[in-house]
Design an enzyme around this catalytic site. Sequence first.
Site, short mmCIF file in Angstrom:
data_model
loop_
_atom_site.label_atom_id
_atom_site.label_comp_id
_atom_site.label_asym_id
_atom_site.label_seq_id
_atom_site.Cartn_x
_atom_site.Cartn_y
_atom_site.Cartn_z
CB THR A 128 69.09 36.44 89.56
OG1 THR A 128 68.54 37.38 88.66
CG2 THR A 128 68.07 36.08 90.62
CB SER A 134 63.50 42.84 92.89
OG SER A 134 62.54 41.95 92.36
CD GLN A 282 28.42 44.18 71.58
OE1 GLN A 282 27.85 44.08 72.67
NE2 GLN A 282 28.18 45.17 70.76
CD GLU A 366 66.46 41.40 81.16
OE1 GLU A 366 67.32 40.55 81.48
OE2 GLU A 366 66.72 42.55 80.86
CB THR A 368 58.90 41.85 89.05
OG1 THR A 368 59.00 42.97 89.96
CG2 THR A 368 59.82 40.73 89.53
C1 LIG Z 1 63.04 31.65 83.28
C2 LIG Z 1 63.90 32.67 83.98
C3 LIG Z 1 65.12 33.04 83.41
C4 LIG Z 1 65.93 33.98 84.06
N1 LIG Z 1 67.14 34.31 83.49
C5 LIG Z 1 67.99 35.11 84.20
C6 LIG Z 1 69.32 35.36 83.72
O1 LIG Z 1 69.70 34.92 82.63
N2 LIG Z 1 70.16 36.11 84.48
C7 LIG Z 1 69.79 36.62 85.69
O2 LIG Z 1 70.60 37.27 86.33
N3 LIG Z 1 68.53 36.40 86.17
C8 LIG Z 1 67.63 35.66 85.45
N4 LIG Z 1 66.38 35.42 85.95
C9 LIG Z 1 66.01 35.95 87.26
C10 LIG Z 1 65.01 37.08 87.21
O3 LIG Z 1 65.59 38.24 86.67
C11 LIG Z 1 64.51 37.28 88.66
O4 LIG Z 1 63.67 36.16 88.93
C12 LIG Z 1 63.74 38.57 88.85
O5 LIG Z 1 64.62 39.66 88.79
C13 LIG Z 1 63.00 38.62 90.19
O6 LIG Z 1 63.84 38.30 91.24
P1 LIG Z 1 63.37 37.17 92.32
O7 LIG Z 1 62.94 35.98 91.56
O8 LIG Z 1 64.46 37.02 93.30
O9 LIG Z 1 62.08 37.78 93.00
P2 LIG Z 1 62.06 38.79 94.25
O10 LIG Z 1 62.96 39.94 93.99
O11 LIG Z 1 62.26 38.01 95.50
O12 LIG Z 1 60.56 39.29 94.19
C14 LIG Z 1 59.46 38.54 94.71
C15 LIG Z 1 58.21 39.39 94.58
O13 LIG Z 1 58.35 40.59 95.36
C16 LIG Z 1 58.15 41.74 94.53
N5 LIG Z 1 59.03 42.82 94.97
C17 LIG Z 1 60.35 42.76 95.25
N6 LIG Z 1 60.80 43.97 95.63
C18 LIG Z 1 59.75 44.81 95.57
C19 LIG Z 1 59.57 46.21 95.84
N7 LIG Z 1 60.59 46.97 96.21
N8 LIG Z 1 58.33 46.74 95.68
C20 LIG Z 1 57.29 45.95 95.28
N9 LIG Z 1 57.39 44.64 95.02
C21 LIG Z 1 58.61 44.08 95.16
C22 LIG Z 1 58.49 41.26 93.13
O14 LIG Z 1 57.87 42.08 92.13
C23 LIG Z 1 57.94 39.85 93.14
O15 LIG Z 1 56.56 39.87 92.89
C24 LIG Z 1 65.52 34.54 85.28
C25 LIG Z 1 64.29 34.18 85.84
C26 LIG Z 1 63.48 33.26 85.20
C27 LIG Z 1 62.16 32.89 85.81
#
Ligand SMILES: Cc1cc2nc3c(=O)[nH]c(=O)nc-3n(C[C@H](O)[C@H](O)[C@H](O)COP(=O)(O)OP(=O)(O)OC[C@H]3O[C@@H](n4cnc5c(N)ncnc54)[C@H](O)[C@@H]3O)c2cc1C
Length: 384
Positions: A128, A134, A282, A366, A368
């Site tokens: 990342t 993503s 319930q 891993e 979203t």
């Molecule tokens: C505690 C923690 C540990 C982590 N550890 C690692 C690690 O060890 N190594 C590593 O490489 N990464 C790591 N990550 C990163 C993690 O894999 C990313 O945060 C994740 O892949 C999402 O990327 P982003 O945060 O840039 O969100 P974005 O990609 O910017 O997404 C933002 C929002 O937009 C949505 N979105 C994006 N594209 C689309 C689409 N095409 N269609 C619909 N919705 C979409 C997403 O679902 C999300 O809701 C970690 C994250 C956290 C929080």
Amino acid sequence: MVDFELTEEQLLLQKTAHEFAEKEMRPIALEYDKKGAIPWPVVQRAHDIGLDTAFLPEKYGGGGITSTLTHCVVNEELNWGCAGIATGLIGAGLAYLPIIHMGTDAQQERFLRRFTGKEAKLGALCLTEPDAGSDVKNLSTSAKRDGDEWVLNGTKRFITNGGIAELHVVFATTDRSLGYVGIRGFGVEKGNTGLRQGKVEDKMGVRASHTAEVILEDCRIPAENMLGGDDRTAFYGAMKTLESSRPLVAAGAVGIARAAYEYALDYSRKRHAFGSPIAKKQAIAFMLADMKTRIEAARLLTWRAAWMLDHGMPMNKEASMAKLMAADTAMDVTTDAVQILGGTGYMRDEPVEKWMRDAKVFQIWEGTSQIQRLVISREEIGEL
Ligand SMILES: Cc1cc2nc3c(=O)[nH]c(=O)nc-3n(C[C@H](O)[C@H](O)[C@H](O)COP(=O)(O)OP(=O)(O)OC[C@H]3O[C@@H](n4cnc5c(N)ncnc54)[C@H](O)[C@@H]3O)c2cc1C
């Protein structure tokens, strides 16, 4: 043939992991969650009994277990204990996977051996970036060849064990015009001064793990540290890594959900309101029934995806279904557990509040939950 019974070996490992989770992780989980720190003595004890290296090849000093299903069984127990502590241990595993999937024999020997000595070591997988989460293919960390070396430049974000790992597996592009094919994995060993830790994150959940920015500035590594050598399809090894880690992450989510369910069930039997245990209302009983059903369904999807992987079957969609279902289940079940405990559930002295915070990240990392739906729907709808 369908068989839902675990083997003797799986049952033994499940018991070992459960006992470790109960005796070593649970008692300190809230303390380290508050501190936001890795409990190193516990990580070392997990290493001493081989929990972190059980899934590394025997010839490099690991336990030699190759079954992803068995790994899922262990991950569920460790996350039942504490998802934060388990994250550090599993984060190490995420560094092994690309080495196993993409590394040559010589690279496996050199890199994997680093984790099987006496002292516990953590690994990091750096994919990342600030502008590529993503959308992995948009990553901009560059790898330029200079004689016998590769020179890495760029910033990685939200990296588990970032900056403190024994080995960082860094994904970088050798040529952006090649798209996916230009993206390769590189092993950066501890002590390389071109890699440094940036901002350390203060997280909502999984706080007993370390998450940080990783900054690569003219980071020089030997040419032979490029995983897979000259194999230009090596990037698919990275995708394979993510595919094979999805059932493991799903199993972790099942573990948190199970922890919260068991706690809420126990509480509902003991807590009285209006003259009877709340379990007899319930509204509460049906909530418990839904929680239990969803946990079982999530586990079945997880085990199926792992089983398919173990049998060499394509399982991209099934891995996404498992991860999606398990992450959403963990979020819903932990939220319901807080509800069942009422005000008590909202307080930081109780683990359910922590489990609810821990569960959230499973819908984010891993891939979203939206990305998992994208994978599933694309495969279902196909070309139009
Ligand atoms: C505690 C923690 C540990 C982590 N550890 C690692 C690690 O060890 N190594 C590593 O490489 N990464 C790591 N990550 C990163 C993690 O894999 C990313 O945060 C994740 O892949 C999402 O990327 P982003 O945060 O840039 O969100 P974005 O990609 O910017 O997404 C933002 C929002 O937009 C949505 N979105 C994006 N594209 C689309 C689409 N095409 N269609 C619909 N919705 C979409 C997403 O679902 C999300 O809701 C970690 C994250 C956290 C929080």
